[in-house]
Structure formats: C-alpha cells, structure tokens
Design an enzyme around this catalytic site. Structure first.
Site, PDB file in Angstrom:
ATOM      1  N   VAL A   1     -66.142  50.935  64.858  1.00 46.03           N
ATOM      2  CA  VAL A   1     -64.907  51.290  64.150  1.00 46.03           C
ATOM      3  C   VAL A   1     -64.940  50.789  62.703  1.00 46.03           C
ATOM      4  O   VAL A   1     -65.365  49.662  62.436  1.00 46.03           O
ATOM      5  CB  VAL A   1     -63.701  50.680  64.905  1.00 46.03           C
ATOM      6  CG1 VAL A   1     -62.416  50.898  64.128  1.00 46.03           C
ATOM      7  CG2 VAL A   1     -63.593  51.313  66.282  1.00 46.03           C
ATOM      8  N   ASP A   2     -64.506  51.638  61.795  1.00 45.08           N
ATOM      9  CA  ASP A   2     -64.412  51.299  60.366  1.00 45.08           C
ATOM     10  C   ASP A   2     -65.751  50.812  59.812  1.00 45.08           C
ATOM     11  O   ASP A   2     -65.825  49.898  58.988  1.00 45.08           O
ATOM     12  CB  ASP A   2     -63.302  50.273  60.106  1.00 45.08           C
ATOM     13  CG  ASP A   2     -61.941  50.807  60.531  1.00 45.08           C
ATOM     14  OD1 ASP A   2     -61.738  52.026  60.449  1.00 45.08           O
ATOM     15  OD2 ASP A   2     -61.089  50.010  60.948  1.00 45.08           O
TER      16      ASP A   2
ATOM     17  N   ASN B   1     -52.184  61.735  54.213  1.00 42.70           N
ATOM     18  CA  ASN B   1     -53.536  62.032  53.709  1.00 42.70           C
ATOM     19  C   ASN B   1     -53.948  63.453  54.047  1.00 42.70           C
ATOM     20  O   ASN B   1     -54.608  64.121  53.241  1.00 42.70           O
ATOM     21  CB  ASN B   1     -54.550  61.026  54.262  1.00 42.70           C
ATOM     22  CG  ASN B   1     -54.563  59.740  53.474  1.00 42.70           C
ATOM     23  OD1 ASN B   1     -55.014  59.714  52.326  1.00 42.70           O
ATOM     24  ND2 ASN B   1     -54.046  58.674  54.060  1.00 42.70           N
TER      25      ASN B   1
ATOM     26  N   GLU C   1     -70.465  54.882  65.294  1.00 46.94           N
ATOM     27  CA  GLU C   1     -69.806  54.538  66.556  1.00 46.94           C
ATOM     28  C   GLU C   1     -68.898  53.322  66.397  1.00 46.94           C
ATOM     29  O   GLU C   1     -67.806  53.283  66.960  1.00 46.94           O
ATOM     30  CB  GLU C   1     -70.863  54.299  67.645  1.00 46.94           C
ATOM     31  CG  GLU C   1     -70.218  54.066  69.010  1.00 46.94           C
ATOM     32  CD  GLU C   1     -71.227  54.028  70.143  1.00 46.94           C
ATOM     33  OE1 GLU C   1     -72.431  54.208  69.871  1.00 46.94           O
ATOM     34  OE2 GLU C   1     -70.804  53.817  71.285  1.00 46.94           O
TER      35      GLU C   1
ATOM     36  N   ARG D   1     -57.517  57.192  67.598  1.00 46.83           N
ATOM     37  CA  ARG D   1     -58.353  57.077  68.794  1.00 46.83           C
ATOM     38  C   ARG D   1     -59.767  56.723  68.365  1.00 46.83           C
ATOM     39  O   ARG D   1     -60.255  57.241  67.346  1.00 46.83           O
ATOM     40  CB  ARG D   1     -58.402  58.400  69.583  1.00 46.83           C
ATOM     41  CG  ARG D   1     -57.089  59.009  69.947  1.00 46.83           C
ATOM     42  CD  ARG D   1     -56.137  58.081  70.650  1.00 46.83           C
ATOM     43  NE  ARG D   1     -56.609  57.608  71.944  1.00 46.83           N
ATOM     44  CZ  ARG D   1     -55.982  56.673  72.659  1.00 46.83           C
ATOM     45  NH1 ARG D   1     -54.895  56.087  72.182  1.00 46.83           N
ATOM     46  NH2 ARG D   1     -56.454  56.303  73.831  1.00 46.83           N
TER      47      ARG D   1
ATOM     48  N   LEU E   1     -63.553  57.143  68.620  1.00 48.79           N
ATOM     49  CA  LEU E   1     -64.445  58.200  69.093  1.00 48.79           C
ATOM     50  C   LEU E   1     -65.687  57.599  69.750  1.00 48.79           C
ATOM     51  O   LEU E   1     -66.208  56.577  69.285  1.00 48.79           O
ATOM     52  CB  LEU E   1     -64.864  59.095  67.918  1.00 48.79           C
ATOM     53  CG  LEU E   1     -63.701  59.831  67.238  1.00 48.79           C
ATOM     54  CD1 LEU E   1     -64.175  60.467  65.929  1.00 48.79           C
ATOM     55  CD2 LEU E   1     -63.097  60.879  68.165  1.00 48.79           C
TER      56      LEU E   1
ATOM     57  N   GLU F   1     -55.148  56.423  48.039  1.00 49.57           N
ATOM     58  CA  GLU F   1     -55.821  57.184  49.103  1.00 49.57           C
ATOM     59  C   GLU F   1     -55.671  58.685  48.875  1.00 49.57           C
ATOM     60  O   GLU F   1     -56.606  59.455  49.083  1.00 49.57           O
ATOM     61  CB  GLU F   1     -55.228  56.830  50.474  1.00 49.57           C
ATOM     62  CG  GLU F   1     -55.524  55.422  50.930  1.00 49.57           C
ATOM     63  CD  GLU F   1     -54.934  55.140  52.310  1.00 49.57           C
ATOM     64  OE1 GLU F   1     -54.983  56.016  53.180  1.00 49.57           O
ATOM     65  OE2 GLU F   1     -54.425  54.026  52.516  1.00 49.57           O
TER      66      GLU F   1
ATOM     67  N   HIS G   1     -60.017  54.489  55.137  1.00 48.36           N
ATOM     68  CA  HIS G   1     -59.547  53.201  55.664  1.00 48.36           C
ATOM     69  C   HIS G   1     -58.851  52.443  54.538  1.00 48.36           C
ATOM     70  O   HIS G   1     -59.377  52.386  53.418  1.00 48.36           O
ATOM     71  CB  HIS G   1     -60.732  52.398  56.213  1.00 48.36           C
ATOM     72  CG  HIS G   1     -60.310  51.092  56.782  1.00 48.36           C
ATOM     73  ND1 HIS G   1     -59.662  50.989  57.999  1.00 48.36           N
ATOM     74  CD2 HIS G   1     -60.384  49.830  56.285  1.00 48.36           C
ATOM     75  CE1 HIS G   1     -59.375  49.726  58.231  1.00 48.36           C
ATOM     76  NE2 HIS G   1     -59.803  49.002  57.210  1.00 48.36           N
TER      77      HIS G   1
HETATM   78  C1  GRF Z   1     -53.682  55.555  56.006  1.00 49.08           C
HETATM   79  O1  GRF Z   1     -53.359  54.336  55.397  1.00 49.08           O
HETATM   80  C2  GRF Z   1     -55.150  55.625  56.323  1.00 49.08           C
HETATM   81  O2  GRF Z   1     -55.950  54.952  55.400  1.00 49.08           O
HETATM   82  C3  GRF Z   1     -55.213  54.923  57.652  1.00 49.08           C
HETATM   83  O3  GRF Z   1     -54.059  55.327  58.333  1.00 49.08           O
HETATM   84  C4  GRF Z   1     -53.051  55.675  57.387  1.00 49.08           C
HETATM   85  C5  GRF Z   1     -52.628  57.086  57.700  1.00 49.08           C
HETATM   86  O4  GRF Z   1     -51.520  57.494  56.943  1.00 49.08           O
HETATM   87  N1  GRF Z   1     -56.451  55.240  58.313  1.00 49.08           N
HETATM   88  P1  GRF Z   1     -51.137  59.035  56.878  1.00 49.08           P
HETATM   89  O5  GRF Z   1     -50.926  59.494  58.327  1.00 49.08           O
HETATM   90  O6  GRF Z   1     -52.262  59.757  56.223  1.00 49.08           O
HETATM   91  O7  GRF Z   1     -49.867  59.112  56.105  1.00 49.08           O
END
Ligand code: GRF
Length: 209
Positions: free
Chosen positions: A148-149, A17, A146, A95, A97, A178, A113
């Site tokens: 997660v997700d 990504n 704060e 991690r 945060l 993504e 995500h």
């Molecule tokens: C992705 O699926 C992202 O949505 C999730 O962790 C993965 C990271 O993949 N949070 P990359 O390191 O970007 O290839």
C-alpha cells in the site's frame, strides 16, 4: 486527433480528484478519456458527481463478496474491461488491491496519496505530518504496487507547513495541490514523457517558499 487513452477512475467517496481528472480530460489536448468511474460503494458521493458530468459509472459493492476478494476483483475487472479501460487512476479508492489484480494491470494503475511519499503512507497523513513537525508536506502520484502507498513515484507537489496549520487546513491546501497534480501527472505518463522535476513541482505550487 491522436488516440486518447481510455482511463477508469476508481473511487470510494467524495470524488474531488475524480472531478479534477474528468475536467482536465474534457480538454481536447489532454491525452486521457475517462471511460468509467467505478466505486466500491454504491452510495459514494463521487458517483453522483460523475453522473452529473455525463460520465459512465459503475458500482461493485465489496460487501457483496464477503471473504472473496478474488470475486470482488473479478467483478471489477469485468466492468473495467467492458468499459474498455486501459489505465486505472485510484482516487480515494479505499480497498487494498491484491497482487494478482495489480499484476493484471501491471504499470497501468496510478494512485494519488496525500503526503510526500515515502513519508506517511497510510491514513491520517496530515495530522501525522504536523505531529512529526515536518516543514514540507504535499501529495504524490505513484504507480501502484502490491504494498500500500508504495511504488515508483511519478510526480510530487509540496507546500510549506505554516505554524498556524491544523490537520484540516493542511488537508484543504494539499487537496488543492492534488487537483492540479493528478491530471498533469496522468498526462505526462500517458504521453510517455520522462521524469517529473522539482521545477515542475514548483509550477504546481509557486508559493512553496
Ligand atoms: C485524497 O486526499 C487522496 O489523496 C486520498 O484520498 C483523498 C480522496 O479525496 N487518496 P477525493 O475523494 O478525491 O475528494
């Protein structure tokens, strides 16, 4: 040319990504400039990818701060500010945060995500989506809070689950979404454009049906 927003991408692993964001930001019309790729693991594969793309990189190893999350985050903060970052994109950053760090960067941290939040926060999203029998699955870009997700959703892209899908095939297909979703959602956010619509999600994946 209008000002481009200095953006840091935070990673822990492979960085696909991050690569998609950096490739999009290399386009003159994209409103972001990637000023730093920061990893919490000096061995993260994505750091080598970033260096190969000519991007500035830094590693702040969380293992150097046992029991001292505030110290780890202060070191990250210093690296981010030294690079001039004003917006942060979490991209596979593993991690959690603290509330204090999130507050310092209020509304300037985005995350991607691999599920249609609020369904399936946490890990193993593709296997859990299959086990639940969902018919639609996908990815979400949201502002970081704060918890997660959690946090306001900026953009989503969906795909139709196939009877033949495995967790691996779903992961591959969602990851391809993504890579298109995150740069588009970041651009929108930085331009201050209003809400993402279902029609825009369909542009990311016209094969939704
Ligand atoms: C992705 O699926 C992202 O949505 C999730 O962790 C993965 C990271 O993949 N949070 P990359 O390191 O970007 O290839």
């Amino acid at each position: 040319m209008s000002r481009r927003e200095p953006v840091a991408v935070l990673i822990s692993g492979r960085g696909s990504n991050m690569t998609a964001l950096a490739e999009a930001a290399a386009e003159p019309r994209h409103p972001a400039e990637i000023v730093l790729v920061l990893a919490n693991d000096p061995a993260a594969e994505g750091l080598a990818r970033a260096r190969a793309m000519g991007l500035a990189t830094a590693a702040v190893d969380h293992r150097a701060f046992p029991g001292d999350k505030a110290g780890f985050e202060a070191a990250m903060d210093e690296a981010l500010r030294a690079a001039g970052a004003e917006t942060l994109c979490l991209a596979g950053f593993m991690r959690v945060l603290s509330g204090a760090f999130v507050a310092r960067w209020a509304d300037r941290i985005l995350n991607i995500h691999p599920s249609l939040l609020p369904a399936f926060p946490g890990l193993d999203t593709h296997a859990r989506a299959l086990a639940a029998g969902v018919k639609l699955h996908g990815a979400t870009v949201h502002l970081v809070r704060e918890a997660v997700d959690d946090g306001p959703i900026l953009a989503q892209a969906a795909l139709a689950v196939r009877p033949s899908d495995t967790a691996e095939s779903l992961a591959d297909r969602v990851l391809a979404l993504e890579h298109r979703l995150y740069p588009a959602a970041l651009a929108r956010r930085l331009r201050g454009e209003a809400g993402w619509t279902a029609a825009e999600s369909a542009l990311i994946n016209p094969d939704i049906a």
